[in-house]
Every structure is written in C-alpha cells, then in structure tokens.
Design a protein around this motif. Structure first.
Motif, short mmCIF file in Angstrom:
data_model
loop_
_atom_site.label_atom_id
_atom_site.label_comp_id
_atom_site.label_asym_id
_atom_site.label_seq_id
_atom_site.Cartn_x
_atom_site.Cartn_y
_atom_site.Cartn_z
N ILE A 161 0.87 -1.18 0.00
CA ILE A 161 0.00 0.00 0.00
C ILE A 161 0.90 1.22 0.00
N LYS A 162 0.58 2.16 -0.89
CA LYS A 162 1.42 3.33 -1.03
C LYS A 162 0.53 4.57 -1.10
N CYS A 163 0.92 5.60 -0.40
CA CYS A 163 0.22 6.88 -0.46
C CYS A 163 1.28 7.97 -0.48
N LEU A 164 1.25 8.86 -1.46
CA LEU A 164 2.28 9.88 -1.63
C LEU A 164 1.93 11.22 -0.96
N GLU A 165 0.82 11.28 -0.26
CA GLU A 165 0.44 12.50 0.44
C GLU A 165 1.26 12.65 1.72
N GLU A 166 1.29 13.87 2.27
CA GLU A 166 2.07 14.12 3.48
C GLU A 166 1.58 13.31 4.67
N ASP A 167 0.26 13.16 4.76
CA ASP A 167 -0.31 12.39 5.88
C ASP A 167 -0.69 10.97 5.43
N GLY A 168 0.14 10.40 4.58
CA GLY A 168 -0.15 9.10 3.98
C GLY A 168 -0.33 7.99 4.99
N ILE A 169 0.48 7.98 6.03
CA ILE A 169 0.37 6.93 7.03
C ILE A 169 -0.96 7.00 7.75
N LYS A 170 -1.41 8.20 8.06
CA LYS A 170 -2.71 8.35 8.72
C LYS A 170 -3.83 7.90 7.80
N ARG A 171 -3.75 8.23 6.53
CA ARG A 171 -4.78 7.84 5.57
C ARG A 171 -4.87 6.32 5.41
N ILE A 172 -3.74 5.70 5.38
CA ILE A 172 -3.73 4.26 5.23
C ILE A 172 -4.26 3.61 6.49
#
Length: 172
Positions: A161-172
C-alpha cells in the motif's frame, strides 16, 4: 484417467530413448527421453532408475499406449501428489491396525469408493457410512480418524500500500 492428470508411477525399465513405468492401475506407460527433463540429458539414470516412484503427467492416451511426461510436472504438483500418496498410505495402515482380523471389510469399502481416503472424506460429513461399513467393535476408532483434520494449507498474500500525500500513514 484423462490427458493432463497427474499420476504416481513406478519406473520399470530405463533405456536411452524410452522409459517404461507402471501406472497405479497396473498398466504400463511410456516416457520418451525428451519428456524426462528439459535440455540435453547425459545420464538418464540421474532422473529415472528402476523401482523409483515418480510423478508423471498424462500427455496422450491412444489405444493401449499412454504417453507421459516427467518434465512437465512442476514442484507444487509433485508435492501435492506425494502428500496425497502419503495420506493414503497412512489411512491404509490405520485401517489395517484398527480392523486387524476384519481387514476384509476394506474390500467392501473399496467396492463403493475409489480409495479409503475418499471413504474417510465422505464419512466426515455422513456418519452413517461408518455404521454401514465398519464392525461395531471398530467404529469408535474409525470415527476418531474421521475427526482428525488433514494438514491445513496456508494462504499468504502480500499487499503493498502506497500513499504519496504528506499524511499518507494516517490515511492508510
């Protein structure tokens, strides 16, 4: 038996070009040297020797001739067939030990079922089968075999799972 089936065979005779094997049903099958292993084979006995058990795939059935392949069987398929064979052997031994003098009862079972393993699988859901085929003295021991679970296979799946936003960990 159909084309594509996997069988546990016993090597009977080895020559430079053809290997003759004994199938589980007692018939003979042949493996040409090009179906033993990929590439050039220097020493055929590296792969097949008399009395060795090998897992083969049925390529073609033409009349009485059954053409097989050793090289088209992958390691997973080989492992599954060998595991089934070992389970069959364990069940056969258990039936012989439990039934003892009444081991002729297995003949009655094999008239209606392909193998003792198939009988055990069906008896897990239909308890009446045990009452029908097994003498009263041995029913409890056979019932215990049906309650044992076969080795479970494990399914593993890896997900990235990958998220490139600044708060990616929170979103995931």
């Amino acid at each position: 038996m159909e084309e594509g089936d996997l069988l546990l065979c016993t090597v009977e005779k080895v020559s430079n070009t053809i290997t003759i094997v004994r199938l589980p049903n007692g018939k003979e099958g042949t493996i040409v040297s090009s179906e033993i292993a990929p590439g050039r084979i220097k020493h055929m006995r590296q792969y097949v020797v008399p009395n060795k058990r090998i897992v083969c795939k049925i390529l073609e059935i033409s009349g009485n001739n059954i053409h097989l392949s050793l090289r088209r069987v992958n390691s997973k398929e080989k492992k599954e067939v060998m595991q089934r064979y070992k389970q069959d052997q364990a069940i056969n031994i258990a039936f012989k030990e439990i039934l003892g003098e009444n081991s002729n009862e297995t003949k009655k079972i094999l008239e209606d079922f392909e193998s003792l393993r198939e009988f055990i699988d069906k008896a897990r859901t239909d308890k009446e089968l045990i009452l029908k085929y097994i003498p009263k003295d041995n029913q409890e021991a056979i019932r215990k075999i049906t309650e044992k679970k076969m080795k479970n296979s494990e399914l593993k799946q890896y997900i990235r799972i990958k998220c490139l936003e600044e708060d990616g960990i929170k979103r995931i």
